[in-house]
Design a protein around this motif. Structure first.
Motif, PDB file in Angstrom:
ATOM      1  N   ALA A   1       0.851  -1.194   0.000  1.00 56.65           N
ATOM      2  CA  ALA A   1       0.000   0.000   0.000  1.00 56.65           C
ATOM      3  C   ALA A   1       0.884   1.240   0.000  1.00 56.65           C
TER       4      ALA A   1
ATOM      5  N   ALA B   1      -1.110   0.204   5.077  1.00 54.17           N
ATOM      6  CA  ALA B   1      -2.323  -0.582   5.291  1.00 54.17           C
ATOM      7  C   ALA B   1      -2.104  -2.069   5.034  1.00 54.17           C
TER       8      ALA B   1
ATOM      9  N   TYR C   1      -7.250   2.174  -1.768  1.00 54.15           N
ATOM     10  CA  TYR C   1      -5.866   2.002  -1.352  1.00 54.15           C
ATOM     11  C   TYR C   1      -4.982   1.741  -2.572  1.00 54.15           C
TER      12      TYR C   1
ATOM     13  N   TYR D   1      -1.628   0.785  -4.496  1.00 54.28           N
ATOM     14  CA  TYR D   1      -0.512  -0.072  -4.120  1.00 54.28           C
ATOM     15  C   TYR D   1       0.505  -0.137  -5.249  1.00 54.28           C
TER      16      TYR D   1
ATOM     17  N   THR E   1      -4.895  -0.592  -7.633  1.00 50.77           N
ATOM     18  CA  THR E   1      -5.748   0.004  -6.610  1.00 50.77           C
ATOM     19  C   THR E   1      -6.616  -1.081  -5.984  1.00 50.77           C
TER      20      THR E   1
END
Length: 139
Positions: free
Chosen positions: A94, A99, A122, A124, A135
């Motif tokens: 992330a 995360a 999130y 990544y 994502t």
């Protein structure tokens, strides 16, 4: 009865004794513990969604220096398995924040992480190959 030379009789006796030992070993067995009778399980209440563990597992495959799918939508707390089909090590991390992070996933290996509990988007990347990105959307 004819006399058997000692050279033949002794090995034959050893074979007979050894065979007898084998057969008695086959008769002796380690007792297998009895399987307890199954008891009906009590009905379970599912509880609120946040209290239930997720049975679903999503998957992201790394191949040809790309994440597939690059954009994945999952439920909060869902398990996500990352499978590396490339010939080099990758990560799925992330960014920004921390995360989730698979750490290094070697060629032919996989890693599993849990989607964040907080819904959101999130982004990544692969920390080894910055051109690889995707994502994770959590509901």
């Amino acid at each position: 009865m004819p006399r058997v030379p000692l050279k033949v009789a002794l090995p034959a006796a050893v074979l007979i004794l050894a065979a007898g030992g084998c057969s008695s070993a086959a008769v002796q067995s380690t007792p297998t513990p009895a399987t307890p009778p199954s008891t009906p399980s009590a009905p379970s209440s599912p509880g609120p969604p946040s209290a239930r563990p997720s049975a679903a597992t999503a998957q992201i495959v790394i191949d040809n220096f790309a994440f597939s799918p690059a954009n994945l939508t999952v439920h909060a707390g869902e398990s996500i398995t990352v499978v590396n089909h490339d010939s080099t090590t990758h990560t799925l991390t992330a960014r920004p924040g921390s995360a989730f992070d698979t750490g290094p996933v070697n060629p032919g290996q996989s890693a599993t992480f849990t989607a964040p509990a907080t819904p959101g988007t999130y982004p990544y990347v692969c920390t080894i190959h910055a051109s690889m990105h995707g994502t994770l959307t959590v509901h």
